[in-house]
Enzyme design. Structure first.
Site, PDB file in Angstrom:
ATOM      1  N   GLU A 263       9.779  -8.607  -3.235  1.00 39.25           N
ATOM      2  CA  GLU A 263      10.367  -7.374  -2.677  1.00 39.25           C
ATOM      3  C   GLU A 263       9.787  -7.225  -1.279  1.00 39.25           C
ATOM      4  OE1 GLU A 263      12.621  -5.545  -3.921  1.00 39.25           O
ATOM      5  OE2 GLU A 263      12.627  -6.198  -6.009  1.00 39.25           O
ATOM      6  N   LEU A 264      10.606  -7.451  -0.273  1.00 41.21           N
ATOM      7  CA  LEU A 264      10.052  -7.560   1.082  1.00 41.21           C
ATOM      8  C   LEU A 264      10.569  -6.451   1.997  1.00 41.21           C
ATOM      9  CD1 LEU A 264      10.387 -11.445   1.176  1.00 41.21           C
ATOM     10  CD2 LEU A 264       8.460 -10.083   0.375  1.00 41.21           C
TER      11      LEU A 264
ATOM     12  N   GLY B 154       5.620  -6.745  -0.516  1.00 41.85           N
ATOM     13  CA  GLY B 154       4.884  -6.738   0.741  1.00 41.85           C
ATOM     14  C   GLY B 154       5.746  -7.241   1.874  1.00 41.85           C
TER      15      GLY B 154
ATOM     16  N   TRP C  38       0.789  -1.234   0.000  1.00 39.75           N
ATOM     17  CA  TRP C  38       0.000   0.000   0.000  1.00 39.75           C
ATOM     18  C   TRP C  38       0.821   1.283   0.000  1.00 39.75           C
ATOM     19  CZ3 TRP C  38       1.592   2.147   4.518  1.00 39.75           C
ATOM     20  CH2 TRP C  38       1.886   1.294   5.594  1.00 39.75           C
ATOM     21  N   ASN C  39       2.134   1.174   0.188  1.00 37.87           N
ATOM     22  CA  ASN C  39       2.845   2.448   0.399  1.00 37.87           C
ATOM     23  C   ASN C  39       3.147   3.235  -0.877  1.00 37.87           C
ATOM     24  OD1 ASN C  39       4.637   0.363  -0.061  1.00 37.87           O
ATOM     25  ND2 ASN C  39       6.241   1.217   1.224  1.00 37.87           N
TER      26      ASN C  39
ATOM     27  N   CYS D 290       9.924   0.597   2.672  1.00 39.78           N
ATOM     28  CA  CYS D 290      10.661  -0.654   2.870  1.00 39.78           C
ATOM     29  C   CYS D 290      12.131  -0.394   3.161  1.00 39.78           C
ATOM     30  CB  CYS D 290      10.505  -1.537   1.639  1.00 39.78           C
ATOM     31  SG  CYS D 290      10.921  -0.699   0.103  1.00 39.78           S
TER      32      CYS D 290
ATOM     33  N   GLU E 190      10.991  -5.190  11.764  1.00 40.06           N
ATOM     34  CA  GLU E 190      10.529  -4.045  10.972  1.00 40.06           C
ATOM     35  C   GLU E 190       9.293  -3.420  11.625  1.00 40.06           C
ATOM     36  OE1 GLU E 190       8.547  -4.722   7.173  1.00 40.06           O
ATOM     37  OE2 GLU E 190       9.840  -3.210   6.257  1.00 40.06           O
TER      38      GLU E 190
ATOM     39  N   LYS F 180      -3.056  -7.452  -8.363  1.00 39.50           N
ATOM     40  CA  LYS F 180      -3.891  -7.419  -7.159  1.00 39.50           C
ATOM     41  C   LYS F 180      -3.259  -6.383  -6.245  1.00 39.50           C
ATOM     42  CE  LYS F 180      -4.735  -8.523  -3.296  1.00 39.50           C
ATOM     43  NZ  LYS F 180      -4.909  -7.481  -2.270  1.00 39.50           N
TER      44      LYS F 180
HETATM   45  P1  NAD Z   1       1.348  -7.370   2.964  1.00 42.00           P
HETATM   46  O1  NAD Z   1       2.295  -8.499   2.904  1.00 42.00           O
HETATM   47  O2  NAD Z   1       0.358  -7.347   4.055  1.00 42.00           O
HETATM   48  O3  NAD Z   1       0.497  -7.270   1.610  1.00 42.00           O
HETATM   49  C1  NAD Z   1       1.085  -7.152   0.331  1.00 42.00           C
HETATM   50  C2  NAD Z   1       0.101  -7.641  -0.724  1.00 42.00           C
HETATM   51  O4  NAD Z   1      -0.114  -9.033  -0.566  1.00 42.00           O
HETATM   52  C3  NAD Z   1      -1.281  -6.987  -0.631  1.00 42.00           C
HETATM   53  O5  NAD Z   1      -1.782  -6.795  -1.935  1.00 42.00           O
HETATM   54  C4  NAD Z   1      -2.093  -8.033   0.111  1.00 42.00           C
HETATM   55  O6  NAD Z   1      -3.475  -7.966  -0.143  1.00 42.00           O
HETATM   56  C5  NAD Z   1      -1.509  -9.312  -0.450  1.00 42.00           C
HETATM   57  N1  NAD Z   1      -1.672 -10.480   0.416  1.00 42.00           N
HETATM   58  C6  NAD Z   1      -1.744 -10.523   1.770  1.00 42.00           C
HETATM   59  N2  NAD Z   1      -1.906 -11.805   2.183  1.00 42.00           N
HETATM   60  C7  NAD Z   1      -1.912 -12.572   1.083  1.00 42.00           C
HETATM   61  C8  NAD Z   1      -2.036 -13.981   0.854  1.00 42.00           C
HETATM   62  N3  NAD Z   1      -2.176 -14.840   1.846  1.00 42.00           N
HETATM   63  N4  NAD Z   1      -1.994 -14.425  -0.419  1.00 42.00           N
HETATM   64  C9  NAD Z   1      -1.843 -13.575  -1.449  1.00 42.00           C
HETATM   65  N5  NAD Z   1      -1.737 -12.243  -1.290  1.00 42.00           N
HETATM   66  C10 NAD Z   1      -1.766 -11.745  -0.042  1.00 42.00           C
HETATM   67  O7  NAD Z   1       2.246  -6.047   2.970  1.00 42.00           O
HETATM   68  P2  NAD Z   1       1.768  -4.539   3.180  1.00 42.00           P
HETATM   69  O8  NAD Z   1       1.392  -4.353   4.611  1.00 42.00           O
HETATM   70  O9  NAD Z   1       0.816  -4.149   2.123  1.00 42.00           O
HETATM   71  O10 NAD Z   1       3.114  -3.736   2.891  1.00 42.00           O
HETATM   72  C11 NAD Z   1       4.078  -3.482   3.860  1.00 42.00           C
HETATM   73  C12 NAD Z   1       5.273  -4.381   3.681  1.00 42.00           C
HETATM   74  O11 NAD Z   1       5.746  -4.290   2.344  1.00 42.00           O
HETATM   75  C13 NAD Z   1       6.442  -4.016   4.548  1.00 42.00           C
HETATM   76  O12 NAD Z   1       7.032  -5.175   5.078  1.00 42.00           O
HETATM   77  C14 NAD Z   1       7.410  -3.360   3.581  1.00 42.00           C
HETATM   78  O13 NAD Z   1       8.741  -3.391   3.976  1.00 42.00           O
HETATM   79  C15 NAD Z   1       7.159  -4.125   2.342  1.00 42.00           C
HETATM   80  N6  NAD Z   1       7.568  -3.364   1.170  1.00 42.00           N
HETATM   81  C16 NAD Z   1       8.631  -3.788   0.436  1.00 42.00           C
HETATM   82  C17 NAD Z   1       9.070  -3.041  -0.651  1.00 42.00           C
HETATM   83  C18 NAD Z   1      10.245  -3.465  -1.482  1.00 42.00           C
HETATM   84  O14 NAD Z   1      10.323  -3.036  -2.625  1.00 42.00           O
HETATM   85  N7  NAD Z   1      11.156  -4.281  -0.986  1.00 42.00           N
HETATM   86  C19 NAD Z   1       8.418  -1.863  -0.974  1.00 42.00           C
HETATM   87  C20 NAD Z   1       7.351  -1.461  -0.194  1.00 42.00           C
HETATM   88  C21 NAD Z   1       6.920  -2.227   0.865  1.00 42.00           C
END
Ligand code: NAD
Length: 493
Positions: free
Chosen positions: A250-251, A228, A151-152, A284, A385, A175
């Protein structure tokens, strides 16, 4: 309130189940739009459209140069709509308009860059060691791509994932995060306007455990590209393994910003502040651990506190706001919980540490910029984090200790080094186990620089020329020049 529709096979449509959910403006705390909840039927339809478009539709039949032009038109249309799209992002994720406008104005570069690459995906003709053969290699699109975003920075991630995927010839089903789906649904119309064939770009919105799950486990999805949290990423990786799907992730991170005594202190303080308080820490690559050399710790901290205290908290749409609201209620609770954890662990609170309130802040959830000193690297506040404006300050004695502490986390996304010593800068950039190392700067990205994480921060890289190979598979073609059958057909050629 605006009601959005899914985007499948080049057209907007209501979800089959007829269900919608609200998306909330984090600054006002009010729902501002309704987002469709895609079920399995919608996901099936989107994946089928993508498969059809990719293998039977006009995209594969178009020559590569013409495909590149369509992609560049997408970039032009994003540029023309940057202001409108940035405002939608801010309404959904509460980040500063100044930041989102910057991102949207920069976003077209990914379409120009990867659009320019479409007709440069070349195979090879190895000087094959078998005289009766002619052989060549090609790069084929990996298949239908599922792109899941956080979402960021929703539309920036769309550019990072979809520009190389489409350039490689793959169709995508996106998605977006359930918290920030509107901008991706708006963006979809621009792909159509640019001339991208129906089915090449689809958007299914909904929640992770249902819509996301249905998408990543779909048998016709060949590749998953995900941004995510590491917990979700690991789960998706595990599921993908069952079908041997290709995955890039990308985590998260727990990145060190390392300040040496010989650094330019003014630059370093600005860099540390931008590393952790920009985007309310919801990035991130947040530099959430400040590693500062013991001899300058007190002086540096004074400077840092002065700068951090000057931050104006408020309406993200206003140009003079420095820190906006936290994007989601769950994230807000998580940040406050981590502040409690840090206190319980014995870290010393020297700034913030509580919700911010005051005029104009009533609707949203705000957290004061927060700094803890006396942190040791074994504490949870130094290891996990937070994804919020919370900085842990850790002291070190020398370069070797800085490297040891810097690397002593499960993540490896980014690291900052502040020094005027060029030798030290290079030694540190080699020694730090991070996908991006910033020297005397922080939090920069470019379409031409690979971005991604080591260790638990991810798998694969986005941006840069090689990112296209995340969506391609090499194929070897063997052609016999022989005019007769082999003497012994029972052995390998
Ligand atoms: P999240 O893991 O909760 O969700 C990410 C995406 O995955 C969303 O679209 C969500 O709906 C989907 N999702 C969630 N559960 C799922 C499942 N069981 N199966 C399939 N899809 C699923 O992450 P968030 O809270 O949206 O974002 C924050 C995280 O993202 C932080 O950890 C941050 O560091 C990371 N992030 C990483 C980068 C990067 O480029 N490395 C960039 C931005 C954010």
């Amino acid at each position: 309130m605006r009601t959005y529709q899914l985007f499948i096979d080049g057209a907007y449509a209501d979800p089959a189940g007829g269900e919608f959910f609200d998306t909330v403006d984090p600054y006002r705390g009010e729902a501002w739009a309704r987002i469709p909840k895609a079920g399995r039927e919608d996901v099936d339809r989107a994946v089928a459209a993508a498969k059809r478009a990719m293998y039977e539709g006009p995209w594969a039949a178009m020559n590569a140069t013409a495909r590149g032009k369509v992609m560049r038109r997408i970039g032009d249309l994003v540029a023309q709509n940057a202001g409108r799209l940035a405002e939608i992002e801010v309404r959904d994720n509460g980040k500063l308009l100044a930041e989102m406008l910057g991102q949207l104005r920069y976003h077209p570069e990914w379409w120009y860059y990867f659009g320019g690459l479409v007709d440069k995906i070349e195979g090879g003709v190895p000087p094959i060691d078998k005289p009766e053969m002619f052989a060549f290699t090609t790069h084929e699109p990996v298949g239908v791509v599922a792109a899941l975003t956080a979402w960021n920075s929703p539309l920036l991630f769309i550019a990072w994932k979809c520009a190389p995927a489409l350039a490689a010839g793959c169709a995508v089903v996106v998605k977006p995060s359930e918290f920030t789906s509107a901008s991706t649904l708006e963006f979809a119309a621009l792909t159509k306007e640019a001339g991208l064939p129906d089915g090449m770009f689809n958007v299914v919105t909904g929640f992770g455990p249902d819509t996301g799950q249905a998408l990543v486990t779909h048998p016709d999805v060949a590749k998953i590209t995900f941004t995510g949290s590491d917990a979700t990423g690991a789960r998706i990786y595990e599921q993908a393994a069952k079908d041997l799907k290709r995955v890039s992730l990308e985590l998260g991170g727990k990145s060190p910003n390392i300040v040496f005594a010989d650094a330019d202190m003014k630059m370093a303080a600005a860099g540390v502040v931008s590393g952790i308080f920009a985007a309310t820490g919801q990035t991130c690559i947040a530099g959430s651990r400040l590693l500062v050399q013991r001899s300058v710790k007190d002086a540096f901290l004074d400077r840092l506190l002065t700068l951090a205290k000057s931050a104006k908290i408020g309406d993200p749409m206003q140009a003079d706001t420095n820190i906006g609201p936290v994007a989601t209620p769950a994230q807000y609770r998580k940040i406050l919980d981590y502040i409690d954890v840090a206190k319980a662990e014995g870290a010393r609170l020297v700034l913030g540490g509580k919700p911010a309130s005051g005029p104009g802040l009533a609707g949203g959830r705000f957290v004061e910029p927060t700094i803890f000193t006396d942190v040791t690297n074994g504490m949870r506040i130094a290891q996990e984090e937070v994804f919020g404006p919370v900085l842990s300050v850790i002291e070190f004695e020398d370069e070797a200790e800085a490297v040891r502490i810097g690397n002593d986390v499960i993540y490896g996304l980014a690291a900052g080094v502040w020094t005027k010593d060029i030798g030290r800068a290079i030694r540190m950039s080699k020694a730090l186990r991070a996908g991006s190392v910033y020297v005397n700067t922080y939090r920069a990205v470019s379409f031409m620089m690979p971005f991604g994480g080591m260790k638990r921060s991810g798998l694969g890289r986005e941006s840069g020329i090689d990112a296209i190979h995340e969506f391609l598979e090499p194929k070897s073609v063997w052609i016999s020049l022989a005019e007769d059958a082999p003497e012994n057909p029972f052995i390998m050629r």
